[in-house]
Design a protein around this motif. Structure first.
Motif, PDB file in Angstrom:
ATOM      1  N   SER A  11       0.836  -1.210   0.000  1.00  0.00           N
ATOM      2  CA  SER A  11       0.000   0.000   0.000  1.00  0.00           C
ATOM      3  C   SER A  11       0.865   1.252   0.000  1.00  0.00           C
ATOM      4  O   SER A  11       0.551   2.235  -0.683  1.00  0.00           O
ATOM      5  CB  SER A  11      -0.932   0.023   1.214  1.00  0.00           C
ATOM      6  OG  SER A  11      -1.883  -1.003   1.115  1.00  0.00           O
ATOM      7  N   HIS A  14       2.034   1.679  -3.458  1.00  0.00           N
ATOM      8  CA  HIS A  14       0.941   2.160  -4.315  1.00  0.00           C
ATOM      9  C   HIS A  14       0.782   3.675  -4.176  1.00  0.00           C
ATOM     10  O   HIS A  14       0.598   4.377  -5.176  1.00  0.00           O
ATOM     11  CB  HIS A  14      -0.386   1.479  -3.949  1.00  0.00           C
ATOM     12  CG  HIS A  14      -0.484   0.071  -4.390  1.00  0.00           C
ATOM     13  ND1 HIS A  14      -1.281  -0.846  -3.759  1.00  0.00           N
ATOM     14  CD2 HIS A  14       0.095  -0.601  -5.413  1.00  0.00           C
ATOM     15  CE1 HIS A  14      -1.190  -2.007  -4.365  1.00  0.00           C
ATOM     16  NE2 HIS A  14      -0.350  -1.887  -5.377  1.00  0.00           N
ATOM     17  N   ARG A 112      -5.166  -1.130  -7.791  1.00  0.00           N
ATOM     18  CA  ARG A 112      -4.764  -1.022  -6.384  1.00  0.00           C
ATOM     19  C   ARG A 112      -5.867  -1.539  -5.472  1.00  0.00           C
ATOM     20  O   ARG A 112      -5.606  -2.286  -4.529  1.00  0.00           O
ATOM     21  CB  ARG A 112      -4.432   0.430  -6.032  1.00  0.00           C
ATOM     22  CG  ARG A 112      -4.189   0.646  -4.542  1.00  0.00           C
ATOM     23  CD  ARG A 112      -3.956   2.086  -4.149  1.00  0.00           C
ATOM     24  NE  ARG A 112      -4.851   3.069  -4.716  1.00  0.00           N
ATOM     25  CZ  ARG A 112      -6.062   3.373  -4.242  1.00  0.00           C
ATOM     26  NH1 ARG A 112      -6.553   2.737  -3.203  1.00  0.00           N
ATOM     27  NH2 ARG A 112      -6.781   4.312  -4.816  1.00  0.00           N
ATOM     28  N   GLU A 116      -5.438  -4.407  -2.810  1.00  0.00           N
ATOM     29  CA  GLU A 116      -5.511  -4.047  -1.393  1.00  0.00           C
ATOM     30  C   GLU A 116      -6.778  -4.548  -0.696  1.00  0.00           C
ATOM     31  O   GLU A 116      -6.755  -4.773   0.512  1.00  0.00           O
ATOM     32  CB  GLU A 116      -5.392  -2.531  -1.222  1.00  0.00           C
ATOM     33  CG  GLU A 116      -4.009  -2.019  -1.576  1.00  0.00           C
ATOM     34  CD  GLU A 116      -3.853  -0.519  -1.407  1.00  0.00           C
ATOM     35  OE1 GLU A 116      -4.789   0.142  -0.904  1.00  0.00           O
ATOM     36  OE2 GLU A 116      -2.786  -0.008  -1.787  1.00  0.00           O
TER      37      GLU A 116
END
Length: 156
Positions: A11, A14, A112, A116
């Motif tokens: 994350s 990202h 993403r 995630e």
């Protein structure tokens, strides 16, 4: 901050990639040199990110888990598309670049969210703490190696 889960590590990366895309977008039509540099850095970071996912993380997805296998297949397809779209930006006109950036941004956000919200939580749930640490250490090692290789190439 130490990374104790796959989702925390990835994350953070990202967010970096999205910030880099924003820098490129902000410089489009204003500062072509800065935009070109931002695009080059974004492409390199995206390549490292994808390499880490595909060579380290995805190999831990169990073949007997249809959900994980389908997610990985979709994510790998999106990786190819993202890299192609970023590559196309080098030769695009300003107008084409603006439209392409919007499309890339939408794809990256969807991508993403899939990682995630589905894949990384799944892996964090099913993998042992030892395996997760192995993945995290491998990702960090790969990124450092690639960074060192690039720096060496730039010095020669």
């Amino acid at each position: 901050m130490a990374n104790d889960s796959i989702i925390n590590l990835m994350s953070a990366h990202h967010r970096l990639l999205e910030a880099m895309l924003s820098v490129f977008k902000e410089n489009l039509g204003k500062n072509s040199q800065r935009a070109a540099e931002a695009l080059e850095h974004l492409q390199w970071e995206q390549e490292k990110h994808i390499f880490g996912e595909e060579k380290v993380i995805f190999r831990f997805c169990r073949q007997d888990d249809p959900e994980a296998c389908e997610l990985v297949k979709k994510l790998e397809e999106e990786h190819t598309i993202i890299l192609e779209m970023l590559g196309d930006l080098k030769d695009a006109s300003f107008a084409e670049s603006e439209a392409s950036v919007e499309n890339i941004q939408k794809l990256i956000v969807r991508h993403r969210e899939l990682e995630e919200k589905k894949l990384y939580p799944l892996l964090d749930r099913v993998l042992s703490a030892e395996t997760k640490q192995e993945i995290i250490q491998s990702i960090e090692k790969v990124r450092e190696q690639l960074k060192t290789e690039l720096e060496d190439k730039l010095q020669t």
